[in-house]
Design a protein around this motif. Sequence first.
Motif, short mmCIF file in Angstrom:
data_model
loop_
_atom_site.label_atom_id
_atom_site.label_comp_id
_atom_site.label_asym_id
_atom_site.label_seq_id
_atom_site.Cartn_x
_atom_site.Cartn_y
_atom_site.Cartn_z
N LEU A 40 0.84 -1.19 0.00
CA LEU A 40 0.00 0.00 0.00
C LEU A 40 0.88 1.24 0.00
CD1 LEU A 40 -0.96 -2.04 2.67
CD2 LEU A 40 -3.05 -0.84 2.13
N ILE B 273 -1.04 -7.04 10.03
CA ILE B 273 -0.83 -5.60 10.15
C ILE B 273 0.31 -5.19 9.23
CG2 ILE B 273 -0.31 -3.70 11.73
CD1 ILE B 273 -2.90 -5.16 12.37
N PRO B 274 0.10 -4.17 8.41
CA PRO B 274 1.18 -3.77 7.51
C PRO B 274 2.36 -3.15 8.25
CG PRO B 274 -0.82 -2.50 7.07
CD PRO B 274 -1.12 -3.42 8.19
N PHE C 27 4.30 7.21 2.27
CA PHE C 27 4.71 6.02 3.00
C PHE C 27 4.34 4.77 2.20
CE2 PHE C 27 6.01 7.79 6.97
CZ PHE C 27 5.24 8.92 7.16
N PHE D 269 5.22 -0.31 7.87
CA PHE D 269 5.43 0.92 7.12
C PHE D 269 6.92 1.21 6.93
CE2 PHE D 269 1.36 3.13 6.65
CZ PHE D 269 0.55 2.37 7.47
N GLY D 270 7.23 1.82 5.79
CA GLY D 270 8.55 2.40 5.59
C GLY D 270 8.64 3.73 6.30
N ARG D 271 9.82 4.36 6.19
CA ARG D 271 10.06 5.60 6.92
C ARG D 271 9.57 6.84 6.18
NH1 ARG D 271 15.90 4.58 9.96
NH2 ARG D 271 15.18 2.78 11.16
N GLY D 272 9.16 6.66 4.95
CA GLY D 272 8.58 7.78 4.22
C GLY D 272 9.56 8.51 3.32
N TYR E 49 0.55 5.36 1.17
CA TYR E 49 -0.22 6.38 1.86
C TYR E 49 0.47 7.72 1.63
CZ TYR E 49 -3.08 3.05 4.47
OH TYR E 49 -3.98 2.09 4.83
N LYS F 29 0.79 11.72 3.20
CA LYS F 29 0.54 12.48 4.42
C LYS F 29 0.96 13.93 4.25
CE LYS F 29 1.36 12.63 9.39
NZ LYS F 29 1.58 14.09 9.39
N ALA G 170 0.42 18.08 9.56
CA ALA G 170 -0.69 18.33 10.48
C ALA G 170 -1.97 17.57 10.09
CB ALA G 170 -0.98 19.82 10.61
N GLU G 171 -1.83 16.57 9.23
CA GLU G 171 -2.97 15.71 8.91
C GLU G 171 -2.56 14.25 9.05
OE1 GLU G 171 -4.83 18.60 5.41
OE2 GLU G 171 -4.79 16.42 5.15
N GLY G 172 -3.55 13.37 9.20
CA GLY G 172 -3.23 11.95 9.19
C GLY G 172 -2.98 11.45 7.78
N PRO G 173 -2.27 10.33 7.63
CA PRO G 173 -2.04 9.76 6.31
C PRO G 173 -3.36 9.36 5.66
CG PRO G 173 -0.60 8.74 7.94
CD PRO G 173 -1.60 9.56 8.69
#
Lengths: 112, 113
Positions: free
Chosen positions: B34, B100-101, B89, B103-106, B36, B38, B41-44
């Motif tokens: 997946l 549960i996935p 991400f 996540f990478g560090r972005g 995502y 981001k 100041a907002e969620g992904p």
Amino acid sequence: DVKVTQSSRYLVKRTGEKVFLECVQDMDHENMFWYRQDPGLGLRLIYFSYDVKMKEKGDIPEGYSVSREKKERFSLILESASTNQTSMYLCASSPLPYGGYTFGSGTRLTVV
Amino acid sequence: DQQVKQNSPSLSVQEGRISILNCDYTNSMFDYFLWYKKYPAEGPTFLISISSIKDKNEDGRFTVFLNKSAKHLSLHIVPSQPGDSAVYFCAAKARGGSYIPTFGRGTSLIVHP
């Protein structure tokens, strides 16, 4: 649209305080999650829950606990806040454990 | 040990050009991936996903490519727009286990006008 609401956008707490972060979702999702986001470290899973009163540890549960007494609400508890818990905390919910996450806007917690 | 790696912390692209964000993984049990996005100041927010039975998935300007033999996936954004400037991400889910996935560090993408 699914909405995930985190009770506070910004919090400042003192070292040693007990801190409660609240998260509420309005779409009857079974799965809820708490992540923290730190620069250079990405999103790290603290705890998750598949159902009411059910909780599972994520990758970094130390220093945290959770509570899920109602399906729509998932609380993250810092038993004794420390400065290394200063972070952005993100709550999410989903109908599936592995995808379709909806995240809240986050709580920026500063522990001084 | 990072199982999902985004080795470029940042990427700068001119508006109208292609943005390519890369992600490498080490766990051969990952079967669902997946992306995502981001904003500050907002969620992904979920962007696009791909199952390991496919090698490409497209949604408008966004295409994800999966190379299982190289354990590599990439997100292509064509054409890039200033509103695409965000942190992206990559996440991957393993067969079995908790589902549960990870996540990478972005990667922070900046699209210049």
